[in-house]
Design a protein around this motif. Structure first.
Motif, PDB file in Angstrom:
ATOM      1  N   GLN A   1      44.346  36.582  35.793  1.00 44.92           N
ATOM      2  CA  GLN A   1      45.451  36.079  34.982  1.00 44.92           C
ATOM      3  C   GLN A   1      45.085  35.866  33.526  1.00 44.92           C
ATOM      4  OE1 GLN A   1      46.411  32.690  37.538  1.00 44.92           O
ATOM      5  NE2 GLN A   1      48.485  33.498  37.631  1.00 44.92           N
ATOM      6  N   GLU A   2      43.755  35.704  33.297  1.00 42.65           N
ATOM      7  CA  GLU A   2      43.376  35.431  31.913  1.00 42.65           C
ATOM      8  C   GLU A   2      43.787  36.570  30.994  1.00 42.65           C
ATOM      9  OE1 GLU A   2      39.417  34.433  32.981  1.00 42.65           O
ATOM     10  OE2 GLU A   2      40.374  32.673  33.857  1.00 42.65           O
ATOM     11  N   GLU A   3      44.253  36.192  29.851  1.00 47.09           N
ATOM     12  CA  GLU A   3      44.731  37.165  28.868  1.00 47.09           C
ATOM     13  C   GLU A   3      43.578  38.023  28.370  1.00 47.09           C
ATOM     14  OE1 GLU A   3      47.852  37.423  26.713  1.00 47.09           O
ATOM     15  OE2 GLU A   3      48.684  36.948  28.670  1.00 47.09           O
TER      16      GLU A   3
ATOM     17  N   SER B   1      61.748  37.998  45.692  1.00 45.91           N
ATOM     18  CA  SER B   1      61.478  36.558  45.616  1.00 45.91           C
ATOM     19  C   SER B   1      62.413  35.761  46.547  1.00 45.91           C
ATOM     20  CB  SER B   1      61.617  36.064  44.187  1.00 45.91           C
ATOM     21  OG  SER B   1      62.963  36.121  43.819  1.00 45.91           O
TER      22      SER B   1
ATOM     23  N   ARG C   1      43.129  34.545  40.369  1.00 43.72           N
ATOM     24  CA  ARG C   1      43.261  33.684  39.187  1.00 43.72           C
ATOM     25  C   ARG C   1      42.547  34.280  37.974  1.00 43.72           C
ATOM     26  NH1 ARG C   1      43.540  28.010  41.357  1.00 43.72           N
ATOM     27  NH2 ARG C   1      45.660  28.670  41.774  1.00 43.72           N
TER      28      ARG C   1
ATOM     29  N   SER D   1      56.379  33.581  41.872  1.00 44.65           N
ATOM     30  CA  SER D   1      56.606  32.698  40.729  1.00 44.65           C
ATOM     31  C   SER D   1      56.823  33.536  39.468  1.00 44.65           C
ATOM     32  CB  SER D   1      55.397  31.787  40.539  1.00 44.65           C
ATOM     33  OG  SER D   1      54.281  32.581  40.202  1.00 44.65           O
ATOM     34  N   PRO D   2      57.495  32.956  38.467  1.00 45.56           N
ATOM     35  CA  PRO D   2      57.682  33.682  37.194  1.00 45.56           C
ATOM     36  C   PRO D   2      56.353  34.100  36.590  1.00 45.56           C
ATOM     37  CG  PRO D   2      58.946  31.651  37.238  1.00 45.56           C
ATOM     38  CD  PRO D   2      58.140  31.655  38.484  1.00 45.56           C
ATOM     39  N   LYS D   3      55.350  33.267  36.816  1.00 46.16           N
ATOM     40  CA  LYS D   3      54.016  33.564  36.304  1.00 46.16           C
ATOM     41  C   LYS D   3      53.505  34.895  36.888  1.00 46.16           C
ATOM     42  CE  LYS D   3      50.650  31.355  33.992  1.00 46.16           C
ATOM     43  NZ  LYS D   3      50.864  30.847  32.651  1.00 46.16           N
ATOM     44  N   GLU D   4      53.817  35.050  38.164  1.00 46.63           N
ATOM     45  CA  GLU D   4      53.376  36.278  38.837  1.00 46.63           C
ATOM     46  C   GLU D   4      54.104  37.482  38.268  1.00 46.63           C
ATOM     47  OE1 GLU D   4      52.634  36.559  43.281  1.00 46.63           O
ATOM     48  OE2 GLU D   4      53.602  34.601  42.960  1.00 46.63           O
TER      49      GLU D   4
ATOM     50  N   GLU E   1      55.207  37.720  35.338  1.00 47.71           N
ATOM     51  CA  GLU E   1      54.581  37.927  34.027  1.00 47.71           C
ATOM     52  C   GLU E   1      53.292  38.732  34.153  1.00 47.71           C
ATOM     53  OE1 GLU E   1      53.514  34.554  31.403  1.00 47.71           O
ATOM     54  OE2 GLU E   1      55.609  33.987  31.710  1.00 47.71           O
ATOM     55  N   ARG E   2      52.509  38.335  35.170  1.00 51.04           N
ATOM     56  CA  ARG E   2      51.235  39.008  35.372  1.00 51.04           C
ATOM     57  C   ARG E   2      51.445  40.476  35.735  1.00 51.04           C
ATOM     58  NH1 ARG E   2      49.251  37.020  39.825  1.00 51.04           N
ATOM     59  NH2 ARG E   2      49.038  39.004  40.888  1.00 51.04           N
TER      60      ARG E   2
END
Length: 412
Positions: A94-96, A185, A91, A191-194, A196-197
DNA sequence: GTATATGATTCTCA
DNA sequence: TGAGAATCATATAC
């Protein structure tokens, strides 16, 4: 059973591998009781490695079999469970990230130099300013300027082409990874978030390449700039006529050799140099004159004679032009072109010539002095408050020149 | 090659 | 910000 074992045991049944039916708990138990899990994992790895050598059709077929496998939902849920646990540990990642200050610096520099951003301005403006400061003949400046611009344009072109290649490679790789993830997937939870990461991670990796590119471009610009600035330091002597004009002004304003901005501009125009060069020249001249007045006496005499001769010529012309009834009726000063317009009267000037050719420099101080309210002007005499006796430039105490005079010592 | 002249730059100060 | 002072770097004269 721990997660890993569950996963691995789940995997053994996938892909149509020749394994016992893992769906059957009895079978699994049987296997474990046989003490062969390590062996199984080894086999599985072998088989996975072998997959890469298989044909695409076979791989597709296996993939299809995998998707349709009755254990797939179970495996998927197990993976989801594991993911739920592991996602906690990532987690923080994930921070920008804040924008890299180094990249920002490089970006700003490239923008200022005109390498990135719009083509106009920037570097060419810098080059123009530098060329203007360089002085010398306008032709030389423009040659240097265009040379600088050409080289900068070359750097700009290389930078943009490399940047394009970089962006293309980055986007190709990102797309490739994204496709892989999308593909995956279907068999594991992504997940899309992943995604993105993952893209962010790829971009971070690529940004180090971008930084290198920007850094080397900056270096190239710096080298070009330093070469250009070095070229500026290449001194060229002013031509004889320019030096004469400057010297004439200097010696004719010896009591206060501080030309005003207007006078500087006029001198610059006359000499074909820049105003800052005029300022430099006067700065150097004042210092060097002050340091060694004796050495400059000869030069001062020379200009005194020269100005006297010029004045005599002017007076001769004036007396021819003017009415014979008014022989001394105010000709203009001819000490230098910048002095023209001053009602330097013949009477005053004659005395100036006589005195200064006999007793040069100590009396030759330039400028104009009103003769006890007579309205007639003569050259200044060096006094105790002169610039030559003080560290700082003189205050505005010298007598004002006649209205309309361009003398700075009377105006500043 | 050396000494000197000279234009430019940099630093400090008021 | 402009001026003085020191200094640098190059041009020029010898």
């Amino acid at each position: 059973m721990d997660d890993q074992t569950r996963m691995m045991t789940g995997l053994t049944g996938l892909g149509g591998l020749p394994q016992p039916d893992v769906g059957d708990p009895d079978s699994v138990r049987k296997q474990q009781s046989l003490g062969q899990p390590q062996q199984d994992i080894g086999d599985i790895l072998q088989q996975i490695m072998a997959i890469t050598d298989e044909s695409l059709d076979e791989a597709q077929a296996r993939k299809h079999a995998l998707n349709c496998h009755r254990m797939k939902p179970a495996l998927f849920s197990v993976l989801c469970e594991i993911k739920e646990k592991t996602v906690l540990s990532i987690r923080g990642v994930q921070e920008e990230d804040p924008p890299d200050p180094q990249i920002m610096r490089l970006d700003n520099m490239l923008l200022a130099e005109g390498v990135s951003g719009p083509e106009k301005g920037g570097g060419s403006a810098a080059a123009a300013a530098a060329a203007a400061a360089a002085g010398g003949s306008p032709t030389d400046s423009s040659i240097e300027h265009s040379d600088y611009r050409a080289k900068l344009a070359q750097i700009r072109q290389i930078y943009h082409s490399e940047l394009e290649k970089y962006e293309q490679a980055c986007s190709e790789f990102t797309n490739h990874v994204m496709n892989l993830l999308r593909e995956q997937s279907r068999t594991r939870p992504i997940s899309p978030k992943e995604i993105e990461r993952m893209v962010a991670i790829i971009h971070r990796k690529f940004s180090s390449i971008q930084m290198q590119l920007k850094q080397s471009t900056c270096e190239a610009v710096m080298i070009l700039r330093s070469r250009f600035l070095d070229a500026r330091r290449k001194r060229r002597n002013f031509n004889k006529q320019a030096t004469e004009v400057l010297n004439e002004y200097f010696y004719s304003h010896l009591s206060n050799p501080y030309p005003s901005e207007e006078a500087k501009e006029e001198l610059a125009k006359k000499c074909g140099i820049t105003v800052s060069q005029v300022s430099n020249w006067f700065g150097n001249k004042r210092i060097r004159y002050k340091k060694n007045i004796g050495k400059f006496q000869e030069e001062a005499n020379l200009y005194a004679v020269k100005t006297a001769v010029d004045a005599a010529n002017v007076s001769a012309q004036a007396s021819q032009a003017n009415s014979p009834a008014t022989p001394n009726s105010g000709t203009t000063c001819s000490i230098s072109s910048t002095c023209r317009g001053c009602p330097f009267l013949l009477t005053g000037f004659t005395s100036y010539t006589q005195v200064d050719t006999l007793h040069p420099v100590t009396h030759l101080t330039g400028g104009y002095e009103e003769l006890s309210g007579s309205g007639l002007y003569t050259p200044h005499r060096l006094d105790a408050n002169s610039w030559q006796d003080t560290t700082n430039p003189p205050s505005v105490t010298s007598p004002p020149g006649p209205p309309g005079s361009v003398h700075s010592d009377t105006s500043n």
